[in-house]
Write an enzyme that holds these catalytic residues in place. Structure first.
Site, PDB file in Angstrom:
ATOM      1  N   TYR A  30     -88.250  18.840  43.245  1.00 17.78           N
ATOM      2  CA  TYR A  30     -89.523  18.233  43.652  1.00 17.78           C
ATOM      3  C   TYR A  30     -89.754  16.883  42.967  1.00 17.78           C
ATOM      4  O   TYR A  30     -90.486  16.041  43.486  1.00 17.78           O
ATOM      5  CB  TYR A  30     -90.698  19.160  43.292  1.00 17.78           C
ATOM      6  N   LYS A  55     -79.080  29.726  41.820  1.00 18.50           N
ATOM      7  CA  LYS A  55     -77.794  29.667  42.522  1.00 18.50           C
ATOM      8  C   LYS A  55     -76.771  29.083  41.544  1.00 18.50           C
ATOM      9  O   LYS A  55     -76.252  27.981  41.743  1.00 18.50           O
ATOM     10  CB  LYS A  55     -77.914  28.797  43.788  1.00 18.50           C
ATOM     11  N   ASP A 110     -80.214  33.845  47.057  1.00 19.21           N
ATOM     12  CA  ASP A 110     -80.051  34.318  48.441  1.00 19.21           C
ATOM     13  C   ASP A 110     -80.085  35.841  48.493  1.00 19.21           C
ATOM     14  O   ASP A 110     -80.745  36.440  49.342  1.00 19.21           O
ATOM     15  CB  ASP A 110     -78.774  33.745  49.087  1.00 19.21           C
ATOM     16  N   ASP A 117     -91.179  28.361  45.771  1.00 17.95           N
ATOM     17  CA  ASP A 117     -92.007  27.972  46.922  1.00 17.95           C
ATOM     18  C   ASP A 117     -91.626  28.817  48.132  1.00 17.95           C
ATOM     19  O   ASP A 117     -92.478  29.418  48.795  1.00 17.95           O
ATOM     20  CB  ASP A 117     -91.789  26.483  47.217  1.00 17.95           C
ATOM     21  N   ASP A 143     -93.746  32.487  49.873  1.00 13.97           N
ATOM     22  CA  ASP A 143     -94.222  32.619  51.265  1.00 13.97           C
ATOM     23  C   ASP A 143     -93.669  33.899  51.887  1.00 13.97           C
ATOM     24  O   ASP A 143     -94.362  34.615  52.617  1.00 13.97           O
ATOM     25  CB  ASP A 143     -93.769  31.418  52.121  1.00 13.97           C
TER      26      ASP A 143
HETATM   27  C1  IPM Z   1     -97.130  25.183  47.922  1.00 17.56           C
HETATM   28  C2  IPM Z   1     -96.908  24.047  48.890  1.00 17.56           C
HETATM   29  C3  IPM Z   1     -96.576  22.768  48.148  1.00 17.56           C
HETATM   30  C4  IPM Z   1     -95.239  22.969  47.447  1.00 17.56           C
HETATM   31  C5  IPM Z   1     -96.520  21.473  48.972  1.00 17.56           C
HETATM   32  C6  IPM Z   1     -97.724  21.264  49.825  1.00 17.56           C
HETATM   33  C7  IPM Z   1     -96.341  20.273  48.071  1.00 17.56           C
HETATM   34  O1  IPM Z   1     -95.954  24.386  49.840  1.00 17.56           O
HETATM   35  O2  IPM Z   1     -97.915  25.031  46.984  1.00 17.56           O
HETATM   36  O3  IPM Z   1     -96.544  26.252  48.110  1.00 17.56           O
HETATM   37  O4  IPM Z   1     -94.178  22.847  48.074  1.00 17.56           O
HETATM   38  O5  IPM Z   1     -95.266  23.234  46.242  1.00 17.56           O
HETATM   39 MN    MN Z   2     -95.369  26.500  49.765  1.00 17.52          MN
END
Ligand code: IPM
Ligand code: MN
Ligand code: NAD
Length: 355
Positions: A141, A192, A225, A249, A253
């Site tokens: 990042y 990884k 993975d 990240d 999700d």
């Molecule tokens: C998160 C988001 C952020 C990230 C983006 C919007 C910069 O996806 O907080 O999960 O990738 O960290």
């Molecule tokens: Mn995210």
């Protein structure tokens, strides 16, 4: 002294979910003795529209001096073509870096009432309680060099640099083990190392910290993975999952869908002890549902619950708020993402009723 919370509603559904969070805060103040000053500032696309930048320096300075910061979400198609260094997401990265909130706690907990809302079978998720500790101020990042260059033949190359220093890995590893101490004492470190040198260093440093400070606890190294596969196959095998910025990240999700909806998952980004934390739902600005009163406010409300716990020294109130969310769900409160038909405000009402 009364503590201060800075709210950064942001874009899309951000202001919608923060509005409900503020209603909850007001009830905690009126009925449960919470003392808190609440301030607000522009952030993301909303700030670009007003000031030409995604976050003002004065807001960054304020964020560093209050007790806690809570945001909604930033970004959306309206700002897809702004210069990359001032896009809404760049504002968020700047804020995280400026606050140096390097450890992002992302709990994925399955509420008993929601075991059937998961994309996995009931028995795989019932009782699920796992915690991601995502490194938040380093890795790909922020690594330099990065960019898009034009080659002599007119074609282009795009590149990013996945880079970690020993110190960056050490400090987040300590956070993961200290958290695990209060849980089941197990940490799974994901990387990884079979492909990436930054992953190899990650594994070396985590191993060293485990050996030196936490040898009585369990450490497993899992290739990222395989971890993704294991999370879907049998998520309850994990307790604390320690990850770099990018894997954390993506996998958080995935974990959100396992618990029922991304509209449920909060997070706490923490820095050095005593410094302000940044509290963020893990979801984005959801342009597809923004302005339609469909957003689930629970991720934002539970992000405030984490602020009560980790920055505002109000663990008892945090327990109360968590119980109120849980009870509202038990009573059948469901926004559309959970298969119901409550609006954002009606979900706020259902939680407030329990308070
Ligand atoms: C998160 C988001 C952020 C990230 C983006 C919007 C910069 O996806 O907080 O999960 O990738 O960290
Ligand atoms: Mn995210
Ligand atoms: P998203 O998280 O905004 O949405 C993904 C899907 O989940 C969408 O279908 C959305 O409707 C749904 N969803 C998200 N939150 C929900 C909620 N509270 N209730 C019900 N449904 C919800 O991800 P995206 O669409 O990939 O990204 C949209 C924008 O948000 C992008 O600009 C992205 O960069 C940004 N983003 C910001 C943050 C942040 O500010 N912390 C986090 C992630 C993405």
């Amino acid at each position: 002294m009364t503590k201060t919370l800075l709210t950064l509603p942001g874009d899309g559904i951000g202001p919608e979910v923060i509005e409900q969070t503020i209603r909850v805060i007001d009830v905690l103040k009126e009925k449960h003795g919470l003392q808190l000053n609440v301030e607000s500032a522009l952030f993301g696309g909303a700030c670009i529209d007003a000031n030409g930048v995604p976050i003002e320096n004065s807001t960054i300075e304020r964020a560093k001096s209050v007790n806690a910061v809570i945001m909604g979400a930033v970004g959306g198609p309206k700002w897809a073509n702004v210069a990359r260094d001032i896009r809404p997401e760049a504002g968020l990265l700047n804020l995280r870096k400026a606050m140096d909130v390097f450890a992002n706690l992302r709990p994925a907990i399955c509420f008993p009432a929601l075991a059937d809302a998961s994309s996995l079978k009931h028995n795989l998720v019932e009782g699920l309680d796992i915690m991601f500790v995502r490194e938040l101020c380093g890795g790909v990042y922020f690594g330099k060099p990065k960019g898009i260059d034009i080659l002599e033949d007119g074609s282009k190359i795009g590149y990013d640099n996945a880079i970690y220093s020993t110190g960056e890995i050490e400090r987040v590893t300590h956070v993961a083990f200290e958290l695990a101490k209060k849980r089941t004492g197990r940490v799974a470190s994901l990387e990884k190392s079979n492909v990436m040198d930054s992953g190899l260093l990650w594994r070396e440093v985590v191993t060293k910290i485990h050996k030196e400070y936490y040898s009585d606890m369990q450490l497993d190294h899992v290739l990222a993975d395989n971890a993704a596969m294991q999370l879907v196959r049998d998520p309850k095998q994990f307790d604390v999952l320690l990850t770099d910025n990018l894997f954390g990240d993506i996998l958080s999700d995935l974990a959100a869908a396992i618990t029922g909806s991304i509209g449920l998952l909060p997070s706490a980004a923490l820095g050095k002890k005593g410094e302000a934390g940044l509290y963020e739902p893990i979801h984005g600005s959801a342009p597809d549902i923004a302005g339609k009163a469909l957003a689930n406010p629970i991720a934002a409300i539970l992000s405030f619950e984490m602020a009560l716990r980790y920055s505002l020294d109000e663990a008892a109130l945090a327990d109360k708020l968590y119980a109120a969310v849980s009870k509202a769900l038990e009573n059948g409160a469901r926004t559309k993402d959970l298969g119901g038909n409550l609006s954002t405000k009606e979900m706020g009402d259902a939680i407030i009723e329990q308070l």
